[in-house]
Design a protein around this motif. Structure first.
Motif, PDB file in Angstrom:
ATOM      1  N   SER A 141     -65.366  23.014  17.431  1.00 21.55           N
ATOM      2  CA  SER A 141     -64.425  23.933  16.796  1.00 21.55           C
ATOM      3  C   SER A 141     -63.562  24.644  17.822  1.00 21.55           C
ATOM      4  CB  SER A 141     -65.178  24.956  15.965  1.00 21.55           C
ATOM      5  OG  SER A 141     -65.884  24.325  14.960  1.00 21.55           O
ATOM      6  N   LEU A 142     -64.162  25.013  18.953  1.00 20.36           N
ATOM      7  CA  LEU A 142     -63.369  25.670  20.001  1.00 20.36           C
ATOM      8  C   LEU A 142     -62.278  24.746  20.506  1.00 20.36           C
ATOM      9  CD1 LEU A 142     -65.881  27.525  22.305  1.00 20.36           C
ATOM     10  CD2 LEU A 142     -64.162  28.481  20.859  1.00 20.36           C
ATOM     11  N   THR A 143     -62.637  23.464  20.721  1.00 21.98           N
ATOM     12  CA  THR A 143     -61.628  22.532  21.230  1.00 21.98           C
ATOM     13  C   THR A 143     -60.502  22.349  20.221  1.00 21.98           C
ATOM     14  OG1 THR A 143     -63.514  21.428  22.213  1.00 21.98           O
ATOM     15  CG2 THR A 143     -61.421  20.350  22.408  1.00 21.98           C
ATOM     16  N   LEU A 144     -60.868  22.244  18.952  1.00 23.35           N
ATOM     17  CA  LEU A 144     -59.852  22.078  17.917  1.00 23.35           C
ATOM     18  C   LEU A 144     -58.941  23.302  17.860  1.00 23.35           C
ATOM     19  CD1 LEU A 144     -59.400  19.752  16.026  1.00 23.35           C
ATOM     20  CD2 LEU A 144     -60.675  20.938  14.299  1.00 23.35           C
ATOM     21  N   PHE A 145     -59.560  24.489  17.979  1.00 21.48           N
ATOM     22  CA  PHE A 145     -58.781  25.738  17.940  1.00 21.48           C
ATOM     23  C   PHE A 145     -57.811  25.804  19.113  1.00 21.48           C
ATOM     24  CE2 PHE A 145     -58.234  30.311  18.367  1.00 21.48           C
ATOM     25  CZ  PHE A 145     -58.043  30.679  17.055  1.00 21.48           C
ATOM     26  N   VAL A 146     -58.295  25.393  20.306  1.00 16.60           N
ATOM     27  CA  VAL A 146     -57.436  25.472  21.487  1.00 16.60           C
ATOM     28  C   VAL A 146     -56.306  24.450  21.401  1.00 16.60           C
ATOM     29  CG1 VAL A 146     -57.434  25.119  23.966  1.00 16.60           C
ATOM     30  CG2 VAL A 146     -59.135  26.531  22.945  1.00 16.60           C
ATOM     31  N   ILE A 147     -56.584  23.288  20.793  1.00 16.67           N
ATOM     32  CA  ILE A 147     -55.490  22.323  20.590  1.00 16.67           C
ATOM     33  C   ILE A 147     -54.410  22.936  19.697  1.00 16.67           C
ATOM     34  CG2 ILE A 147     -54.922  20.137  19.488  1.00 16.67           C
ATOM     35  CD1 ILE A 147     -57.585  19.087  20.443  1.00 16.67           C
ATOM     36  N   GLY A 148     -54.837  23.697  18.687  1.00 16.09           N
ATOM     37  CA  GLY A 148     -53.862  24.380  17.839  1.00 16.09           C
ATOM     38  C   GLY A 148     -53.045  25.391  18.629  1.00 16.09           C
ATOM     39  N   ILE A 149     -53.704  26.123  19.532  1.00 18.58           N
ATOM     40  CA  ILE A 149     -52.961  27.114  20.326  1.00 18.58           C
ATOM     41  C   ILE A 149     -51.971  26.419  21.253  1.00 18.58           C
ATOM     42  CG2 ILE A 149     -53.192  29.002  21.945  1.00 18.58           C
ATOM     43  CD1 ILE A 149     -55.851  29.599  20.897  1.00 18.58           C
ATOM     44  N   VAL A 150     -52.393  25.269  21.840  1.00 16.96           N
ATOM     45  CA  VAL A 150     -51.463  24.516  22.697  1.00 16.96           C
ATOM     46  C   VAL A 150     -50.215  24.138  21.910  1.00 16.96           C
ATOM     47  CG1 VAL A 150     -51.159  22.360  23.936  1.00 16.96           C
ATOM     48  CG2 VAL A 150     -53.231  23.614  24.229  1.00 16.96           C
ATOM     49  N   GLY A 151     -50.417  23.697  20.672  1.00 18.98           N
ATOM     50  CA  GLY A 151     -49.273  23.317  19.854  1.00 18.98           C
ATOM     51  C   GLY A 151     -48.358  24.488  19.570  1.00 18.98           C
ATOM     52  N   VAL A 152     -48.948  25.645  19.267  1.00 15.98           N
ATOM     53  CA  VAL A 152     -48.120  26.816  18.972  1.00 15.98           C
ATOM     54  C   VAL A 152     -47.327  27.226  20.209  1.00 15.98           C
ATOM     55  CG1 VAL A 152     -48.208  29.252  18.382  1.00 15.98           C
ATOM     56  CG2 VAL A 152     -49.560  27.651  17.111  1.00 15.98           C
ATOM     57  N   LEU A 153     -47.945  27.102  21.400  1.00 17.89           N
ATOM     58  CA  LEU A 153     -47.267  27.582  22.605  1.00 17.89           C
ATOM     59  C   LEU A 153     -46.238  26.606  23.133  1.00 17.89           C
ATOM     60  CD1 LEU A 153     -50.045  29.259  24.720  1.00 17.89           C
ATOM     61  CD2 LEU A 153     -48.289  30.317  23.373  1.00 17.89           C
ATOM     62  N   THR A 154     -46.437  25.291  22.921  1.00 25.32           N
ATOM     63  CA  THR A 154     -45.566  24.348  23.620  1.00 25.32           C
ATOM     64  C   THR A 154     -44.525  23.683  22.733  1.00 25.32           C
ATOM     65  OG1 THR A 154     -47.172  22.600  23.302  1.00 25.32           O
ATOM     66  CG2 THR A 154     -47.282  23.786  25.359  1.00 25.32           C
ATOM     67  N   ARG A 155     -44.597  23.846  21.428  1.00 24.52           N
ATOM     68  CA  ARG A 155     -43.586  23.172  20.589  1.00 24.52           C
ATOM     69  C   ARG A 155     -42.542  24.169  20.139  1.00 24.52           C
ATOM     70  NH1 ARG A 155     -44.743  17.923  19.174  1.00 24.52           N
ATOM     71  NH2 ARG A 155     -42.615  18.023  18.439  1.00 24.52           N
ATOM     72  N   ARG A 156     -41.350  23.670  19.848  1.00 23.57           N
ATOM     73  CA  ARG A 156     -40.284  24.539  19.370  1.00 23.57           C
ATOM     74  C   ARG A 156     -39.921  24.286  17.923  1.00 23.57           C
ATOM     75  NH1 ARG A 156     -35.721  24.651  23.877  1.00 23.57           N
ATOM     76  NH2 ARG A 156     -34.673  25.937  22.348  1.00 23.57           N
ATOM     77  N   ASN A 157     -40.480  23.244  17.329  1.00 20.46           N
ATOM     78  CA  ASN A 157     -40.191  22.954  15.932  1.00 20.46           C
ATOM     79  C   ASN A 157     -41.060  23.851  15.041  1.00 20.46           C
ATOM     80  OD1 ASN A 157     -39.899  21.779  13.437  1.00 20.46           O
ATOM     81  ND2 ASN A 157     -39.748  19.724  14.271  1.00 20.46           N
ATOM     82  N   THR A 158     -40.418  24.602  14.152  1.00 20.47           N
ATOM     83  CA  THR A 158     -41.171  25.572  13.351  1.00 20.47           C
ATOM     84  C   THR A 158     -42.216  24.899  12.474  1.00 20.47           C
ATOM     85  OG1 THR A 158     -39.084  26.729  13.218  1.00 20.47           O
ATOM     86  CG2 THR A 158     -40.852  27.581  11.918  1.00 20.47           C
TER      87      THR A 158
END
Lengths: 166, 109
Positions: free
Chosen positions: B10-27
């Motif tokens: 779950s931690l890894t999945l959560f951190v993958i979500g944070i990576v997506g929020v921080l590195t993508r620009r598409n809303t």
């Protein structure tokens, strides 16, 4: 290695790989498809934990309703591949490194907690079946259930008001 | 399965979500990464519910039911949130013809 362990590792690899593909894919439609695969993997985990009601609700609500909504919005906007401006390479690298540090800190903090040797029971137990959950939902938690219907009504009205052309 | 495996998954999945929020620009993709984070939390709640159940089953045969109902209510709220959020994104796209999050900072000024 029992069959449950094999299924656990297979489903975990599926979930993590498809979640990574959601993040690194450039085309939004492909991201939606990978996200649906992620949700199916998480539903597989729920079935492994014998929470069948949540597995079915996860597929119906997330993979069925929410992802169709995403696909409709992408279709309405007619997004093509080159439209999204990318962040610079360095900014992406910094984001990935920062999140890797966060993961490291969280794992290090949770490594030595005292629930370490506990077992989450798989494939047994009947608390996740619809009989038990339905009984508790409609006796003890009937007021939150009805309040959530009001939440849905207000969300529907809000979406219509926001999305209306003025 | 040991509960550590579920925590780390779950931690890894959560951190993958944070990576997506921080590195993508598409809303829309930022929004999808928020859904990934919600699902990581749901998975951990279900795993903890089963852990609580196997510990308390002798005294209370339905121990752990509340966590699964909590997951159900999280899904309900997430569905409402997605409908309103996508309506906001559609309205922003109609007004600005862009879904770039770096472009949508007008509240700042």
């Amino acid at each position: 290695m029992t069959i449950i362990q094999i299924l656990f590792w297979l489903l975990s690899a599926l979930v993590l790989l498809s979640a990574i593909m959601v993040v690194i894919n450039r085309h939004p439609v492909y991201s939606v498809i990978w996200l649906i695969i992620t949700f199916f993997g998480i539903s597989g985990h729920y079935i492994l934990l014998n929470a069948q009601f949540l597995a079915v609700v996860n597929i119906i609500v997330y993979a069925g309703a929410i992802m169709v909504l995403f696909l409709f919005v992408i279709m309405l906007m007619n997004l093509n591949k080159d439209m999204e401006p990318q962040k610079s390479k360095w900014l992406k690298l910094v984001g990935a490194i920062a999140c890797g540090c966060l993961l490291l800190v969280l794992i290090a903090a949770l490594k030595d907690i005292d629930i370490n040797n506990q077992i989450a029971e798989t494939n047994t137990g009947n608390i996740g079946l619809i009989e038990n959950l339905g009984t508790v939902l409609f006796t003890k938690y009937v007021i939150p259930f009805e309040i959530s219907s009001i939440l849905f009504l207000s969300a529907m009205i809000g979406a219509v008001v926001i999305g209306k052309k003025d | 399965m040991p509960i550590n495996y579920y925590i780390i998954l779950s931690l890894t999945l959560f951190v993958i979500g944070i990576v997506g929020v921080l590195t993508r620009r598409n809303t829309i993709i930022v929004f999808m990464c928020i859904e990934i984070m919600l699902n990581a939390v749901n998975l951990l709640l279900v795993a903890f519910s089963k852990m609580h159940h196997i510990n308390q089953v002798a005294t209370n045969p339905t121990a752990g039911t509340e966590a699964q109902l909590f997951v159900f209510f999280i899904m309900v709220v997430a569905a409402a949130e997605v409908s309103v959020g996508l309506a906001i994104i559609v309205m922003l796209f109609r007004n600005t013809h862009s879904i770039d999050v770096n472009f949508l900072n007008r509240l700042k000024h």
